[in-house]
Design a protein around this motif. Structure first.
Motif, PDB file in Angstrom:
ATOM      1  N   LEU A   1      15.005 -81.967-106.392  1.00 37.72           N
ATOM      2  CA  LEU A   1      16.546 -81.690-106.008  1.00 37.72           C
ATOM      3  C   LEU A   1      16.722 -83.008-105.046  1.00 37.72           C
ATOM      4  CD1 LEU A   1      16.493 -77.986-105.632  1.00 37.72           C
ATOM      5  CD2 LEU A   1      17.470 -79.242-107.499  1.00 37.72           C
TER       6      LEU A   1
ATOM      7  N   VAL B   1      23.761 -79.201-109.351  1.00 41.15           N
ATOM      8  CA  VAL B   1      23.312 -77.821-109.109  1.00 41.15           C
ATOM      9  C   VAL B   1      24.427 -77.199-108.831  1.00 41.15           C
ATOM     10  CG1 VAL B   1      22.007 -76.296-107.437  1.00 41.15           C
ATOM     11  CG2 VAL B   1      20.957 -78.662-108.132  1.00 41.15           C
TER      12      VAL B   1
ATOM     13  N   VAL C   1      19.614 -82.254-109.736  1.00 46.17           N
ATOM     14  CA  VAL C   1      18.354 -82.394-110.268  1.00 46.17           C
ATOM     15  C   VAL C   1      17.994 -83.703-110.578  1.00 46.17           C
ATOM     16  CG1 VAL C   1      16.883 -81.561-112.181  1.00 46.17           C
ATOM     17  CG2 VAL C   1      18.640 -79.887-111.008  1.00 46.17           C
TER      18      VAL C   1
END
Length: 162
Positions: free
Chosen positions: A54, A80, A134
């Motif tokens: 992330l 995200v 991501v």
């Protein structure tokens, strides 16, 4: 004090599989159990240790003076959360992108892109103060496989995505 660079406008279009094909693939949600697809086949992290993480970014206004590419790996990005974002790209097949080679795409929420090896890119860009993405690339992509091209030095402009 130096004068600000003149701007070069770049209009962003909503991404489609067809429009993004020269740069990679667009991935959208599919039902569990869906057979492997040709779009998934472009993923190539075989050149090292895959890194799936992330990535947190702050204050990414839609403007840039530099594009980057990775020659050893594809790169997959997805926001995200339920937020649209933007990326600028140029084809992998060219050594030095011109301003005419640049394209910008709005990536809707719940949509990922996988850029082909060598695809020039700037971004992701977004309106929020910060966003998480991501990111799938190699563990050393940003150390050993980070090739830059300066648009400001070559063309004397700052690109602004509209």
């Amino acid at each position: 004090m130096t004068e600000p660079l003149p701007t070069h406008p770049l209009t962003a279009a909503t991404v489609t599989a067809e429009a993004f094909a020269p740069f990679g693939v667009v991935l959208t949600p599919m039902a569990d159990g869906t057979p492997f697809t040709a779009e998934e086949a472009v993923l190539d992290v075989s050149g090292g240790i895959p890194r799936f993480y992330l990535m947190s970014l702050d204050d990414k206004k839609p403007e840039f003076v530099r594009v980057t590419r990775h020659l050893e790996t594809t790169q997959t990005l997805m926001a995200v959360g339920d937020v649209e974002w933007t990326i600028a790209v140029a084809p992998a097949s060219i050594d030095e992108p011109t301003l005419d080679d640049l394209r910008a795409f709005r990536i809707p929420a719940r949509t990922a892109i996988t850029m082909l090896k060598g695809t020039w890119h700037a971004g992701p860009f977004f309106a929020e103060p910060s966003m998480d993405f991501v990111n799938l690339e190699l563990d050393d992509t940003n150390v050993t496989d980070h090739h830059n091209f300066r648009l400001d030095d070559t063309y004397g402009v700052r690109v602004v995505v509209e």
